[in-house]
Scaffold this motif. Structure first.
Motif, short mmCIF file in Angstrom:
data_model
loop_
_atom_site.label_atom_id
_atom_site.label_comp_id
_atom_site.label_asym_id
_atom_site.label_seq_id
_atom_site.Cartn_x
_atom_site.Cartn_y
_atom_site.Cartn_z
N ALA A 160 0.73 -1.16 0.19
CA ALA A 160 0.08 0.12 0.07
C ALA A 160 0.76 1.36 0.04
O ALA A 160 1.91 1.35 0.46
N MET A 161 0.36 2.26 -0.66
CA MET A 161 1.01 3.64 -0.41
C MET A 161 0.00 4.69 0.21
O MET A 161 -1.33 4.70 -0.34
N VAL A 162 0.49 5.62 0.97
CA VAL A 162 -0.47 6.69 1.67
C VAL A 162 0.35 7.81 1.11
O VAL A 162 1.53 8.12 1.18
N VAL A 163 -0.67 8.95 0.59
CA VAL A 163 -0.03 10.14 0.31
C VAL A 163 -0.29 11.03 1.43
O VAL A 163 -1.49 11.13 2.00
N LYS A 164 0.63 12.07 1.86
CA LYS A 164 0.40 12.89 2.93
C LYS A 164 0.71 14.47 2.37
O LYS A 164 1.44 14.49 1.61
N SER A 165 -0.13 15.18 2.91
CA SER A 165 0.29 16.60 2.68
C SER A 165 1.01 17.39 3.95
O SER A 165 1.01 18.83 3.70
N SER A 166 1.27 16.71 4.51
CA SER A 166 2.07 17.48 6.13
C SER A 166 3.18 16.48 6.52
O SER A 166 3.17 15.60 6.05
N TRP A 167 3.90 16.93 7.40
CA TRP A 167 5.04 15.98 7.93
C TRP A 167 4.36 14.83 8.59
O TRP A 167 5.02 13.80 8.90
N ASN A 168 3.13 14.94 9.15
CA ASN A 168 2.56 13.98 9.80
C ASN A 168 1.77 12.97 8.74
O ASN A 168 0.84 13.35 7.94
N GLY A 169 2.17 11.78 8.72
CA GLY A 169 1.64 10.62 7.70
C GLY A 169 0.21 10.21 8.21
O GLY A 169 -0.45 9.42 7.63
N VAL A 170 -0.35 10.65 9.14
CA VAL A 170 -1.62 10.27 9.96
C VAL A 170 -2.61 11.22 9.78
O VAL A 170 -3.71 10.89 9.33
N SER A 171 -2.31 12.61 9.93
CA SER A 171 -3.35 13.40 9.91
C SER A 171 -3.93 13.50 8.41
O SER A 171 -3.15 13.54 7.55
N ASN A 172 -5.27 13.53 8.07
CA ASN A 172 -5.85 13.69 6.82
C ASN A 172 -5.29 12.80 5.57
O ASN A 172 -5.30 13.08 4.58
N THR A 173 -4.86 11.58 6.37
CA THR A 173 -4.60 10.65 5.25
C THR A 173 -5.36 9.21 5.49
O THR A 173 -6.25 9.13 6.68
N SER A 174 -5.36 8.31 4.65
CA SER A 174 -6.13 6.78 4.91
C SER A 174 -5.30 5.89 5.77
O SER A 174 -5.73 4.71 5.81
N LEU A 175 -4.01 6.41 6.45
CA LEU A 175 -3.22 5.43 6.99
C LEU A 175 -4.08 4.85 8.29
O LEU A 175 -4.06 3.58 8.61
N THR A 176 -4.19 5.37 9.10
CA THR A 176 -5.11 5.10 10.14
C THR A 176 -6.15 4.06 9.98
O THR A 176 -6.25 3.03 10.44
N PRO A 177 -7.10 4.60 9.21
CA PRO A 177 -8.35 3.73 8.83
C PRO A 177 -7.81 2.10 8.15
O PRO A 177 -8.41 1.34 8.59
N TYR A 178 -6.93 2.38 7.40
CA TYR A 178 -6.51 1.33 6.69
C TYR A 178 -5.61 0.27 7.66
O TYR A 178 -5.96 -0.95 7.59
#
Length: 181
Positions: A102-120
């Motif tokens: 899987a690949m998750v795209v992030k818009s800030s330094w935090n790969g968790v906020s506003n991304t699909s990482l935690t739900p995935y």
């Protein structure tokens, strides 16, 4: 990586191992010449144990990263805009996702906020996240803290991380309790 306890519901999170932070960043590559080999070993370790491997990549631009203007003013010498084009992704030769990872795209330094990482991770029943990648004191750190805050056990594989200097890297690892691994 030998001697690290793991379980089937663990994941390896690989943060920002992309040209903007490695091959285009002489200070990181000069300070951590062993990083490519260490990261390859970490990936091999995770893949051989059938752990979930997730790649986190950044996309920084003025429409999705409100912090970017301030960053550019404070750091005019650093690249700030990074465009994500899923049809034309550059990878480092030593760090290329395999089919199905899987690949998750992030818009800030935090790969968790506003991304699909935690739900995935929750859908996959992941409990522990092993962290590696670039830059130890920024994107790895913020993503690790975000995952911890979301309820995951987080273990930073310090030997498979790199930063803009050894001192910064070592100080960041101290925040994780010495950076296991």
């Amino acid at each position: 990586m030998n001697g690290i306890n793991y379980a089937p519901n663990d994941a390896l999170i690989v943060v920002d191992v992309q040209p903007e932070y490695w091959s285009s960043s002489a200070d990181v590559a000069t300070s951590f010449p062993e990083f490519p080999l260490k990261l390859q070993r970490c990936l091999s370790w995770a893949r051989s144990r059938k752990l979930l491997v997730i790649w986190v990549r950044c996309e920084y631009n003025s429409s999705n990263s409100p912090w970017l203007g301030n960053f550019a003013q404070l750091n005019p010498e650093k690249q700030s805009t990074i465009i994500f084009d899923p049809e034309d992704l550059s990878w480092e030769d030593f760090a290329v996702p395999l089919r199905g990872e899987a690949m998750v795209v992030k818009s800030s330094w935090n790969g968790v906020s506003n991304t699909s990482l935690t739900p995935y991770l929750k859908r996959c029943n992941i409990k522990t996240c092993f962290m590696c990648g670039l830059i130890t004191s920024v994107c790895v750190q913020h993503t690790a803290f975000g995952l911890f805050e979301a309820g995951f056990t987080v273990k930073v594989v310090g030997s498979a991380c790199a930063d803009r200097g050894r001192d910064r890297h070592n100080m960041a690892l101290e925040l994780y309790g010495g950076g296991r691994g």
